[in-house]
Design an enzyme around this catalytic site. Structure first.
Site, mmCIF file in Angstrom:
data_model
loop_
_atom_site.group_PDB
_atom_site.id
_atom_site.type_symbol
_atom_site.label_atom_id
_atom_site.label_comp_id
_atom_site.label_asym_id
_atom_site.label_seq_id
_atom_site.Cartn_x
_atom_site.Cartn_y
_atom_site.Cartn_z
ATOM 1 N N HIS A 65 -10.107 -5.139 -3.305
ATOM 2 C CA HIS A 65 -8.959 -5.481 -2.691
ATOM 3 C C HIS A 65 -9.058 -5.781 -1.339
ATOM 4 C CE1 HIS A 65 -10.028 -0.957 -2.623
ATOM 5 N NE2 HIS A 65 -9.110 -1.304 -1.424
ATOM 6 N N ASP A 114 0.785 -1.142 -0.034
ATOM 7 C CA ASP A 114 -0.096 -0.029 -0.060
ATOM 8 C C ASP A 114 0.902 1.235 -0.003
ATOM 9 O OD1 ASP A 114 -3.102 0.481 0.714
ATOM 10 O OD2 ASP A 114 -1.686 2.313 1.103
ATOM 11 N N ILE A 115 0.367 2.173 -0.826
ATOM 12 C CA ILE A 115 1.400 3.384 -0.948
ATOM 13 C C ILE A 115 1.016 4.295 0.540
ATOM 14 C CG2 ILE A 115 -0.283 5.158 -1.957
ATOM 15 C CD1 ILE A 115 1.638 5.690 -3.981
ATOM 16 N N HIS A 154 -7.192 -5.834 2.115
ATOM 17 C CA HIS A 154 -6.064 -4.999 2.901
ATOM 18 C C HIS A 154 -5.480 -6.183 3.929
ATOM 19 C CE1 HIS A 154 -6.971 -0.773 2.293
ATOM 20 N NE2 HIS A 154 -8.280 -1.329 1.967
ATOM 21 N N GLY A 158 -15.285 3.107 3.835
ATOM 22 C CA GLY A 158 -13.996 3.568 3.619
ATOM 23 C C GLY A 158 -13.263 3.393 2.378
ATOM 24 N N GLN A 159 -14.042 2.564 1.081
ATOM 25 C CA GLN A 159 -13.596 2.109 0.042
ATOM 26 C C GLN A 159 -13.336 3.347 -0.698
ATOM 27 O OE1 GLN A 159 -15.678 -0.574 -2.377
ATOM 28 N NE2 GLN A 159 -14.138 -0.798 -3.748
ATOM 29 N N ASN A 177 -13.078 -2.891 2.551
ATOM 30 C CA ASN A 177 -13.896 -1.998 2.619
ATOM 31 C C ASN A 177 -14.914 -2.016 1.402
ATOM 32 O OD1 ASN A 177 -12.526 -1.110 4.946
ATOM 33 N ND2 ASN A 177 -11.122 -0.109 3.838
HETATM 34 P P1 5GP Z 1 -9.768 1.539 0.121
HETATM 35 O O1 5GP Z 1 -9.620 2.838 0.765
HETATM 36 O O2 5GP Z 1 -10.418 1.549 -1.339
HETATM 37 O O3 5GP Z 1 -10.307 0.178 0.950
HETATM 38 O O4 5GP Z 1 -8.080 1.184 -0.062
HETATM 39 C C1 5GP Z 1 -7.564 1.786 -1.002
HETATM 40 C C2 5GP Z 1 -5.906 1.661 -0.705
HETATM 41 O O5 5GP Z 1 -5.124 1.884 -1.868
HETATM 42 C C3 5GP Z 1 -5.499 2.707 0.369
HETATM 43 O O6 5GP Z 1 -4.973 2.157 1.492
HETATM 44 C C4 5GP Z 1 -4.781 3.486 -0.390
HETATM 45 O O7 5GP Z 1 -3.511 4.051 0.365
HETATM 46 C C5 5GP Z 1 -4.053 2.703 -1.398
HETATM 47 N N1 5GP Z 1 -3.585 3.298 -2.738
HETATM 48 C C6 5GP Z 1 -4.316 4.311 -3.646
HETATM 49 N N2 5GP Z 1 -3.582 4.602 -4.516
HETATM 50 C C7 5GP Z 1 -2.591 3.776 -4.764
HETATM 51 C C8 5GP Z 1 -1.358 3.701 -5.540
HETATM 52 O O8 5GP Z 1 -1.563 4.302 -6.514
HETATM 53 N N3 5GP Z 1 -0.593 2.757 -5.285
HETATM 54 C C9 5GP Z 1 -0.680 1.771 -4.102
HETATM 55 N N4 5GP Z 1 0.333 0.864 -3.977
HETATM 56 N N5 5GP Z 1 -1.531 1.896 -3.401
HETATM 57 C C10 5GP Z 1 -2.497 2.839 -3.371
#
Ligand code: 5GP
Ligand code: ZN
Length: 112
Positions: A98, A30-31, A100, A91-92, A85
């Site tokens: 995906h 995760d970034i 986590h 929180g998505q 999420n």
């Molecule tokens: P969500 O909030 O949809 O459950 O999780 C999305 C996740 O993707 C977040 O934890 C966010 O930090 C990660 N993320 C968003 N953009 C990027 C990216 O460009 N590269 C990577 N490796 N992770 C990302």
């Protein structure tokens, strides 16, 4: 291909730090990690969210969880949290399914 960040990462069009790949799945760091280990386990098939999956996706969903267990082992995580999420209110922020995979620190319950 949909104009989708995680589809592009899976296709290697956008760089990410991959920790696992097979025919169906990629896993990458995760970034913006929320734990010492924070990996996203992502199907190469585009599904907007978990609730977009259908019965035919059951083997893929099971495989994603097995990959998460494998990656956790590779990263020496005995205890870990696996989170989906589903939807904005949960929180998505990226509309491609995906999981986590998080570990390396004590986890609180319930999550916020
Ligand atoms: P969500 O909030 O949809 O459950 O999780 C999305 C996740 O993707 C977040 O934890 C966010 O930090 C990660 N993320 C968003 N953009 C990027 C990216 O460009 N590269 C990577 N490796 N992770 C990302
Ligand atoms: Zn996608």
């Amino acid at each position: 291909m949909p104009d989708c960040l995680f589809c592009k990462i899976a296709a290697r069009e956008i760089p990410a730090t991959l920790v696992f790949e097979d025919e169906q799945v990629v896993a990458f760091k995760d970034i913006n990690p929320k734990a010492p280990t924070h990996v996203l386990v992502v199907p190469k098939k585009h599904l907007d969210r978990l609730s977009s999956s259908e019965d035919e996706d059951s083997p893929l969903l099971g495989h994603l969880q097995r990959v998460a267990v494998y990656v956790a082992g590779q990263l020496s995580l005995k205890d870990f949290r696996l989170v989906v999420n589903n939807g904005r209110g949960a929180g998505q922020t990226v509309d491609h399914l995906h999981y986590h995979l998080m570990g390396g620190r004590p986890m609180q319950w319930p999550p916020g």
